[in-house]
Motif scaffolding. Structure first.
Motif, PDB file in Angstrom:
ATOM      1  N   LEU A   1      13.979  62.357  72.924  1.00 15.51           N
ATOM      2  CA  LEU A   1      13.487  62.222  71.555  1.00 15.51           C
ATOM      3  C   LEU A   1      14.543  61.651  70.619  1.00 15.51           C
ATOM      4  N   THR A   2      15.739  62.205  70.650  1.00 17.02           N
ATOM      5  CA  THR A   2      16.788  61.766  69.722  1.00 17.02           C
ATOM      6  C   THR A   2      17.152  60.306  69.955  1.00 17.02           C
ATOM      7  N   THR A   3      17.358  59.944  71.213  1.00 17.00           N
ATOM      8  CA  THR A   3      17.717  58.558  71.532  1.00 17.00           C
ATOM      9  C   THR A   3      16.625  57.609  71.084  1.00 17.00           C
ATOM     10  N   CYS A   4      15.370  57.965  71.340  1.00 19.57           N
ATOM     11  CA  CYS A   4      14.245  57.105  70.995  1.00 19.57           C
ATOM     12  C   CYS A   4      14.192  56.836  69.501  1.00 19.57           C
ATOM     13  N   GLN A   5      14.433  57.851  68.689  1.00 19.55           N
ATOM     14  CA  GLN A   5      14.385  57.687  67.240  1.00 19.55           C
ATOM     15  C   GLN A   5      15.600  56.943  66.700  1.00 19.55           C
ATOM     16  N   GLN A   6      16.742  57.132  67.337  1.00 19.50           N
ATOM     17  CA  GLN A   6      17.971  56.533  66.831  1.00 19.50           C
ATOM     18  C   GLN A   6      18.075  55.041  67.105  1.00 19.50           C
ATOM     19  N   VAL A   7      17.334  54.547  68.080  1.00 16.69           N
ATOM     20  CA  VAL A   7      17.521  53.161  68.485  1.00 16.69           C
ATOM     21  C   VAL A   7      16.824  52.155  67.579  1.00 16.69           C
ATOM     22  N   ILE A   8      15.982  52.604  66.674  1.00 14.85           N
ATOM     23  CA  ILE A   8      15.218  51.665  65.855  1.00 14.85           C
ATOM     24  C   ILE A   8      16.144  50.712  65.118  1.00 14.85           C
ATOM     25  N   THR A   9      17.186  51.227  64.514  1.00 10.32           N
ATOM     26  CA  THR A   9      18.135  50.364  63.784  1.00 10.32           C
ATOM     27  C   THR A   9      18.779  49.353  64.711  1.00 10.32           C
ATOM     28  N   SER A  10      19.122  49.786  65.920  1.00 12.51           N
ATOM     29  CA  SER A  10      19.752  48.872  66.882  1.00 12.51           C
ATOM     30  C   SER A  10      18.814  47.754  67.286  1.00 12.51           C
ATOM     31  N   PHE A  11      17.534  48.080  67.494  1.00 10.84           N
ATOM     32  CA  PHE A  11      16.577  47.056  67.888  1.00 10.84           C
ATOM     33  C   PHE A  11      16.349  46.044  66.771  1.00 10.84           C
ATOM     34  N   ASN A  12      16.356  46.510  65.537  1.00  6.13           N
ATOM     35  CA  ASN A  12      16.155  45.595  64.415  1.00  6.13           C
ATOM     36  C   ASN A  12      17.279  44.577  64.290  1.00  6.13           C
ATOM     37  N   SER A  13      18.399  44.831  64.958  1.00  6.29           N
ATOM     38  CA  SER A  13      19.505  43.882  64.925  1.00  6.29           C
ATOM     39  C   SER A  13      19.328  42.745  65.926  1.00  6.29           C
ATOM     40  N   ILE A  14      18.344  42.880  66.831  1.00  5.16           N
ATOM     41  CA  ILE A  14      18.078  41.807  67.783  1.00  5.16           C
ATOM     42  C   ILE A  14      17.421  40.651  67.042  1.00  5.16           C
TER      43      ILE A  14
ATOM     44  N   THR B   1      13.475  38.990  75.084  1.00 10.36           N
ATOM     45  CA  THR B   1      13.599  40.142  74.191  1.00 10.36           C
ATOM     46  C   THR B   1      13.608  41.447  74.968  1.00 10.36           C
ATOM     47  N   GLY B   2      12.764  41.536  75.989  1.00  5.61           N
ATOM     48  CA  GLY B   2      12.695  42.758  76.778  1.00  5.61           C
ATOM     49  C   GLY B   2      14.028  43.112  77.408  1.00  5.61           C
ATOM     50  N   LYS B   3      14.730  42.127  77.913  1.00  3.56           N
ATOM     51  CA  LYS B   3      16.042  42.383  78.513  1.00  3.56           C
ATOM     52  C   LYS B   3      17.035  42.877  77.468  1.00  3.56           C
ATOM     53  N   GLN B   4      16.937  42.349  76.254  1.00  3.11           N
ATOM     54  CA  GLN B   4      17.813  42.818  75.183  1.00  3.11           C
ATOM     55  C   GLN B   4      17.488  44.258  74.794  1.00  3.11           C
ATOM     56  N   VAL B   5      16.202  44.586  74.779  1.00  2.00           N
ATOM     57  CA  VAL B   5      15.781  45.957  74.467  1.00  2.00           C
ATOM     58  C   VAL B   5      16.310  46.919  75.526  1.00  2.00           C
ATOM     59  N   VAL B   6      16.192  46.535  76.798  1.00  2.00           N
ATOM     60  CA  VAL B   6      16.682  47.375  77.891  1.00  2.00           C
ATOM     61  C   VAL B   6      18.182  47.625  77.750  1.00  2.00           C
ATOM     62  N   GLU B   7      18.926  46.557  77.504  1.00  2.00           N
ATOM     63  CA  GLU B   7      20.379  46.703  77.373  1.00  2.00           C
ATOM     64  C   GLU B   7      20.738  47.597  76.190  1.00  2.00           C
ATOM     65  N   THR B   8      20.031  47.432  75.074  1.00  2.00           N
ATOM     66  CA  THR B   8      20.316  48.235  73.879  1.00  2.00           C
ATOM     67  C   THR B   8      19.989  49.704  74.108  1.00  2.00           C
ATOM     68  N   TYR B   9      18.862  49.964  74.770  1.00  2.00           N
ATOM     69  CA  TYR B   9      18.420  51.353  74.938  1.00  2.00           C
ATOM     70  C   TYR B   9      19.222  52.091  76.015  1.00  2.00           C
ATOM     71  N   TYR B  10      19.380  51.438  77.156  1.00  2.00           N
ATOM     72  CA  TYR B  10      20.020  52.117  78.278  1.00  2.00           C
ATOM     73  C   TYR B  10      21.527  51.891  78.349  1.00  2.00           C
ATOM     74  N   GLY B  11      22.030  50.949  77.563  1.00  2.54           N
ATOM     75  CA  GLY B  11      23.468  50.695  77.562  1.00  2.54           C
ATOM     76  C   GLY B  11      23.941  49.797  78.685  1.00  2.54           C
TER      77      GLY B  11
END
Length: 536
Positions: A5-18, A151-161
């Motif tokens: 839950l915490t990770t899912c909510q925190q990543v929104i800002t990171s994704f908006n930087s893509i 974009t999907g690959k960027q999302v994966v890298e951002t979320y999973y590190g």
């Protein structure tokens, strides 16, 4: 990293930087959670339900990708906590416009970081999203899956590190076309591409319905040559009854319809094959003869194989509606009307009532959005082959929408384009035919081979490389274990989830086909062996 839950909510800002990405929402869901989809347009609703279900503990992210100054694609990411390290993009059907929730549920349930796209517009029917919208046409034609992959690959890298270890694609029908086009235009996007009932040479696939319905005499419903929908049902039933036993097993299945021809004069009145309410006149016999001929262009060159014997004819024979108590002509196959109206002629009033070969050829020459690159103007997957990518295809022999010969033709023309032997082709491209399967799934045959459906077969025995074609692709890409055969399953009532196995059959790598060994139980996979097919 721990996910939840915490990770899912925190990543929104990171994704908006893509670049070119805006996040619409991010929601953490536990396995089995009901997902309401209130904004789903009617043509994207499956089985009357505007919902899906989480198939893992996952973070669901919905975002928009800007693809041009006037177009955006919406994609969904389902990112499971117990990620298997792999990325899976999925495609569309028909004229796109619907995120493939079946594929999302299937992929995420197996642990893939799974993505779906609306292909650049919302809706499976309608022409408005193409009318005066060239960039939407481009998205649907060639760009949507590439945008999803990047974009999907960027999302994966951002979320999973970290990046995914391997990148996969899965799609059926139009999704099959999209996969083959990816191999041509963007060979670096995917390591493995799964293509079901691939609608390559898409404009000829769609135009064929217009050509066939006019061979019926439509829209003149009173024409002496017109064959009704009821007659077609009887004709197809008779075809199956006649041809089914020829493969040695009477099971309601024509194993390979390309091996056979039927003289339609046997369906004429007086022969006793069809009863008096549906038997054919002389003029109607000629009509049926014409229906089962391949399509030629205005220059007389064959451009599309014949419709398969034993396949449901509804795509062209259901062509009327009731208006004010009167039966009037209207083509039930809306893809033709919508695409030609919106993307070909850019006219809101165009109708297929006078569709001719010239309309087909005009669209092919125009090739809006490069939609006919895949298997039409090109079979050049040489760059994909050179980088070690794998293509895995499957196609039902009772496919009513994309005639089954398209897949073997694509295989053969790919071999010609790349100057490869059969063994060299099998190093990177394998095709499985599934007797008795309709379009993408369903039918009388043992059709379930792990393709995404509303339900996935329960039990570990169906989640291995023999029973699940996506997992077979993974083993081929990652371990070099090329699929030699698949086991297809027919469940009672086509009830996959906790269903009862009715029959299983071994399916084989083209040009081989499964043949009954003449001794064993025909409902058991081990009673079927792979032998060289004599068709096509």
């Amino acid at each position: 990293m721990d996910f939840g839950l915490t990770t899912c909510q925190q990543v929104i800002t990171s994704f908006n930087s893509i670049p070119s990405v805006s996040v619409l929402n991010a929601t953490y869901l536990t396995n089995g959670t009901y997902i309401a989809l209130p904004d789903l347009v009617p043509s994207c609703v499956s089985n009357g339900s505007k919902s899906a279900n989480a198939t893992n503990d996952l973070c669901r992210i919905v975002l928009n990708i800007t693809t041009s100054a006037s177009s955006t694609n919406r994609i969904e990411a389902w990112l499971p906590d117990d990620w298997n390290g792999r990325f899976l993009a999925t495609g569309n059907g028909g004229i796109g416009g619907c995120i493939d929730y079946k594929n999302l549920q299937h992929g995420a349930g197996l642990g893939f970081a799974t993505f779906g796209t609306n292909g650049g517009h919302d809706g499976q029917t309608g022409f408005e999203f193409f009318l005066n919208q060239n960039e939407n046409v481009n998205d649907f034609g060639y760009r949507a899956i590439h945008a999803e992959a990047v974009t999907g690959k960027q999302v994966v890298e951002t979320y999973y590190g970290r990046n995914a270890s391997y990148n996969y694609y899965s799609g059926c029908s139009t999704g099959g076309r999209q996969g083959y086009e990816e191999a041509i235009l963007y060979p670096e996007d995917f390591d493995g591409i799964l293509m079901g009932s691939m609608g390559v040479d898409w404009l000829h696939v769609v135009a064929s319905k217009g050509i066939l319905v006019h061979r019926l005499g439509w829209p003149d419903l009173d024409s002496p040559s017109y064959v009704t929908a009821a007659q077609w049902s009887a004709i197809v039933e008779a075809q199956i009854k006649i041809l089914d036993p020829l493969d040695g097993v009477t099971d309601g299945i024509i194993d390979n319809p390309t091996l056979h021809n039927i003289d339609p004069s046997i369906f004429a009145c007086g022969t006793g094959i069809l009863n008096s309410s549906v038997c054919l006149t002389g003029a109607q016999v000629n009509t049926v003869q014409e229906i089962y001929q391949p399509l030629a262009n205005s220059s007389g060159h064959i451009v599309y194989p014949r419709f398969d014997l034993g396949a449901d004819t509804s795509v062209f024979s259901v062509n009327t509606r009731i208006a004010n108590g009167t039966t009037v002509p209207e083509l039930d196959y809306t893809v033709l009307t919508d695409y030609w109206r919106g993307a070909v002629y850019n006219s809101s009033t165009w109708t297929p009532l006078n569709f001719t070969t010239a309309d087909m050829d005009f669209a092919v020459n125009l090739n809006s959005g490069g939609i006919n690159i895949a298997g039409g103007s090109s079979h050049d997957v040489s760059a994909y082959h050179a980088r070690g990518g794998k293509l895995l295809a499957y196609h039902g022999r009772a496919d009513e929408t994309v005639t089954s010969s398209i897949s073997s033709r694509t295989f053969q023309r790919t071999a010609e384009a790349l100057h490869l032997t059969l063994d060299e082709m099998h190093d990177f491209f394998r095709l499985f035919y599934i007797p008795g399967m309709g379009h993408c799934s369903g039918g009388n045959g043992a059709w379930s081979v792990g393709q995404p459906t509303v339900d996935r077969p329960a039990g570990a025995q169906f989640n291995d490389t023999q029973h699940n074609i996506l997992l077979a692709l993974v083993a081929w890409v990652e371990d070099g274990s090329a699929p030699q055969s698949l086991v297809g399953t027919k469940f009672e009532g086509d009830q996959l989830q906790n269903g009862i196995v009715e029959a299983q059959r071994t399916h084989c790598v083209y040009p081989n086909a499964s043949r009954w060994n003449g001794e064993g139980d025909t409902k058991k996979a081990e009673s079927w062996t792979c032998m060289l097919d004599g068709g096509e």
